[in-house]
Design an enzyme around this catalytic site. Structure first.
Site, PDB file in Angstrom:
ATOM      1  N   SER A   1       0.796  -1.219   0.000  1.00 11.93           N
ATOM      2  CA  SER A   1       0.000   0.000   0.000  1.00 11.93           C
ATOM      3  C   SER A   1       0.834   1.276   0.000  1.00 11.93           C
ATOM      4  CB  SER A   1      -0.973  -0.004   1.180  1.00 11.93           C
ATOM      5  OG  SER A   1      -2.258   0.182   0.693  1.00 11.93           O
TER       6      SER A   1
ATOM      7  N   ASP B   1      -6.509  -0.269   4.279  1.00 11.07           N
ATOM      8  CA  ASP B   1      -5.140   0.227   4.179  1.00 11.07           C
ATOM      9  C   ASP B   1      -4.964   1.557   4.919  1.00 11.07           C
ATOM     10  OD1 ASP B   1      -4.972  -1.964   2.590  1.00 11.07           O
ATOM     11  OD2 ASP B   1      -4.872  -0.878   0.699  1.00 11.07           O
TER      12      ASP B   1
HETATM   13  P1  ADP Z   1       0.501  -0.377  -3.783  1.00  5.75           P
HETATM   14  O1  ADP Z   1      -0.338   0.649  -3.137  1.00  5.75           O
HETATM   15  O2  ADP Z   1       0.125  -1.764  -3.402  1.00  5.75           O
HETATM   16  O3  ADP Z   1       1.963  -0.151  -3.596  1.00  5.75           O
HETATM   17  P2  ADP Z   1      -0.656   0.789  -6.118  1.00  5.75           P
HETATM   18  O4  ADP Z   1      -0.668   0.380  -7.537  1.00  5.75           O
HETATM   19  O5  ADP Z   1      -1.954   1.021  -5.429  1.00  5.75           O
HETATM   20  O6  ADP Z   1       0.214  -0.292  -5.342  1.00  5.75           O
HETATM   21  O7  ADP Z   1       0.178   2.105  -5.935  1.00  5.75           O
HETATM   22  C1  ADP Z   1       1.441   2.238  -6.545  1.00  5.75           C
HETATM   23  C2  ADP Z   1       1.517   3.607  -7.153  1.00  5.75           C
HETATM   24  O8  ADP Z   1       1.749   4.565  -6.118  1.00  5.75           O
HETATM   25  C3  ADP Z   1       2.662   3.775  -8.111  1.00  5.75           C
HETATM   26  O9  ADP Z   1       2.304   3.378  -9.402  1.00  5.75           O
HETATM   27  C4  ADP Z   1       2.911   5.266  -8.039  1.00  5.75           C
HETATM   28  O10 ADP Z   1       1.980   5.961  -8.852  1.00  5.75           O
HETATM   29  C5  ADP Z   1       2.560   5.591  -6.599  1.00  5.75           C
HETATM   30  N1  ADP Z   1       3.762   5.701  -5.750  1.00  5.75           N
HETATM   31  C6  ADP Z   1       4.074   4.951  -4.685  1.00  5.75           C
HETATM   32  N2  ADP Z   1       5.229   5.366  -4.110  1.00  5.75           N
HETATM   33  C7  ADP Z   1       5.649   6.421  -4.832  1.00  5.75           C
HETATM   34  C8  ADP Z   1       6.764   7.306  -4.758  1.00  5.75           C
HETATM   35  N3  ADP Z   1       7.712   7.185  -3.820  1.00  5.75           N
HETATM   36  N4  ADP Z   1       6.859   8.284  -5.689  1.00  5.75           N
HETATM   37  C9  ADP Z   1       5.933   8.419  -6.653  1.00  5.75           C
HETATM   38  N5  ADP Z   1       4.870   7.632  -6.760  1.00  5.75           N
HETATM   39  C10 ADP Z   1       4.715   6.640  -5.892  1.00  5.75           C
HETATM   40 MG    MG Z   2      -2.463   0.834  -3.452  1.00  2.00          MG
END
Ligand code: ADP
Ligand code: MG
Length: 385
Positions: free
Chosen positions: A129, A175
């Site tokens: 998340s 979450d």
């Molecule tokens: P999860 O929440 O399970 O990690 P998601 O697909 O819901 O997976 O979220 C991932 C998305 O969150 C990435 O594609 C990106 O857009 C964003 N994200 C997460 N961490 C970062 C970060 N450090 N910098 C920029 N975007 C981020």
């Molecule tokens: Mg997510």
């Protein structure tokens, strides 16, 4: 990914925006110990906030401009305006902070223009998340900055609205609840019907256990069809069974349900009903006997997701099997499924054996090398500076 210190983040903010941030806030990712796809069925979940966090440095502006920058990747500066936020045009990660601003606006909260720098060490798309860590850090910041005085429960709903109606991901409240309401050394036992929370001691270390996370590197996306179709099956099941939500179906009702539902819908329903029951059993066992007693429930949860809910994948199954046959006392995929991470509750003495076995099994299968790390139940969202 390592986290920048608060001072480093403030320095990076100055370099990027040429001004001082007004504050730094952080919110953690989460691991779900047990209770998968039960949240939107108004059931029970048992996640914990982890020691990996998203941090945001935020500076309030005197106009309505929003400037967003992340230390991750090479994505450049994104500019928006608080007066014209639109989920259909917002791009990439900026949907999350912009969605939170939009969601607060929908509640009648006046959000000023701002500069925001994000730095996160929550692995992306691993089922931990990372997206909610961002949203929860941002909602915490904006709650303080605007003086809106939202309760944790209200912040949970505000981030859910951002995900559902701005980002376009039909996710529940688990979450955010873990990220906003977590506490060190505890899992968050959440009743998704009324948002009531009980913090349940989960001290793996004291039981000489570690919680390993095995990120399979198989990327998942909640916006894709799998999650929505599982959700639709659950809604159909509840409708046919004449209940408000699958939360209202007990394990003892399943025999009768099997005669009323088509085969696939029945298996979807059975997962949710038995998973809810496993959460309750896990909470009870943690209280009675501690973390070393819950291995069987983790295993049963994985089997149910693999066979009944069909949201696992070959890499997750292999991570679970290799962990279990090399010393882990229980293992399951965690998160929405279709990729992401598995967790393996492992005696400290067996940690290295499990790591090596999983790495070897992945190499032999020709899969991308997994990322394996430990997590501990950590504090929820907070202001750092
Ligand atoms: P999860 O929440 O399970 O990690 P998601 O697909 O819901 O997976 O979220 C991932 C998305 O969150 C990435 O594609 C990106 O857009 C964003 N994200 C997460 N961490 C970062 C970060 N450090 N910098 C920029 N975007 C981020
Ligand atoms: Mg997510």
């Amino acid at each position: 990914m390592t986290a920048a210190s608060t001072t480093q983040l403030a320095e990076q903010f100055r370099a990027a925006f040429g001004s001082e941030p007004d504050g730094v806030w952080q919110a953690p990712g989460r691991v779900n110990l047990i209770g998968e796809h039960t949240d939107y069925n108004e059931g029970f979940v048992l996640p914990f906030a982890i020691d990996k966090t998203a941090r945001v440095a935020v500076g309030v502006r005197s106009d309505s401009t929003v400037r967003l920058l992340s230390t991750y990747g090479d994505q450049g500066l994104t500019t928006a305006d608080t007066a014209t936020l639109d989920g259909r045009t917002a791009k990439g990660w900026t949907k999350y902070p912009l969605g939170v601003i939009w969601s607060l606006q929908q509640r009648g909260i006046d959000v000023p223009g701002l500069d925001l720098l994000l730095d996160s060490n929550v692995p992306l798309g691993a089922g931990l998340s990372s997206s909610h860590a961002i949203e929860c850090a941002v909602v915490s910041a904006l709650n303080d900055i605007t003086g809106a005085g939202l309760s944790p429960e209200e912040m949970v709903l505000a981030t859910q609205r951002a995900e559902n109606d701005f980002v376009g991901a039909p996710t529940g409240i688990m979450d955010q609840s873990a990220s906003l309401r977590g506490s060190a050394g505890h899992a968050v036992f959440l009743d998704c019907r009324d948002q009531s929370v009980e913090l349940v001691p989960f001290e793996a270390e004291a039981a000489r256990l570690v919680m390993l996370v095995i990120d399979t590197k198989v990327s998942h996306s909640h916006a894709d069809g799998g999650y929505a179709s599982r959700r639709a099956s659950c809604e159909l099941g509840a409708e046919v069974l004449g209940v408000k939500a699958l939360r209202d179906v007990a394990p003892g009702d399943l025999d009768e349900a099997s005669g009323l539902l088509d085969e696939v819908t029945f298996r979807r329903v059975r997962h949710v009903v038995t998973e809810n029951d496993r959460v309750l059993q896990t909470v009870e066992l943690l209280g009675l006997e501690g973390p070393s007693s819950i291995g069987g429930l983790l295993d049963a949860s994985h089997a149910s997701m693999r066979d009944d809910f069909e949201i696992s994948c070959a890499e997750l199954d292999l991570a679970v099997e290799a962990s279990r046959s090399n010393g882990a006392i229980g293992a399951r995929m965690t998160g929405g499924g279709f990729g992401g991470a598995a967790i393996a509750l492992t005696p400290v003495a067996e940690e290295q054996r499990v790591r090596t076995a999983v790495e070897r099994a992945f190499a032999e299968a020709g899969y991308t090398a997994p990322d394996i790390f430990t997590v501990t139940p950590a504090a929820g969202a907070m202001r750092l500076a």
